[in-house]
Design a protein around this motif. Sequence first.
Motif: not given
Length: 336
Positions: A52-54, A64-68, A87-92, A120-123
Amino acid sequence: MLKSRFISLLTLLALLATAVARPREITGLTEPFSIVFDKGNTLYGVEYENGNRVFRLEGDNLTFIAGSLTPGGKKLGDVASGDNGPATKGRFNGMHDLTLHPDGRLFIADTFNQRIRVIDLHTGKLSTLGDGKFTFKEPYTVDLSLDHKRLLVADLRQYKILEIDLTTLQVTTRGGNGKKGIPTDGSPATKSPLIGPRAAIYGLDGTIYIASREGHALRHIDRAGNIKTLVNTSGKKGHTGDTGPGITACLNGPKHLSLDPQGNIVISDDNNHAIRLYKPKEKTIHLLAGTPPQSGKTLQQLNRPHGARYDQKGNLWIADSFNHRLLILRATEEKR
């Protein structure tokens, strides 16, 4: 003596060439399911329900740039959180696929959360496409049109292939009538049932290719909107037909599609533990990687690959999902 040394030198060079040409593997992942590249050859990918990570791979630097590492699975249902924040705090939950827009938006099929997520990879900000406007059941794959104005979504549980206009957010059905069944070749795609529409992509000509998971087939929607089977008209699962006609070949639960540099169709033939290639012009199928139908852990073997894609340099990268690694093959290493 000189001849003997010359032969030894040739043998050594041959061994070194073989060593250099060996497939390379990237570890440190949990169930990688799909990958995509930007123009600079930076890789982005998603992990399935136990990861569940990007992730991002720049050179040898894996981050790892998103999820955990949170619990996941279909039974949990929609547990999405973190929209409008980092995105680092998002849940997938059970991501299956992703695609990258030139403007830096990373579209993700967040399958068991029943939505398309956008990073958004810029923000670094996370959002949901449409902010609740869309009703997906299980979006499994996403693909951008050649002009990057439309997003193609394979919704397996709706038995439909959907197209979203990214400017107006209008949805158009491109395949499937919402019912489960085997489509009749030559019939209108939107009036036909679909069986296990697990993946869908645009071809170089803008037409659509569909991987049928339970139908063990590759199908095509032509410019006129009619559907036709290209690989495995029998619908029987198995591994047969390499180097021969696609229509008589067998697949076993294909899960992902992409294009090679020439526009041929790369098929992640998951339950055959193989990557196959369909050539539309020749109408033939070929083995690119794996030792079907056996799985394994060597650099020549695969274990349920769920995604494969070519990078900007022409190397083939494979999400070797249940070996928890990425496998990289140079063009000269592929089996054709």
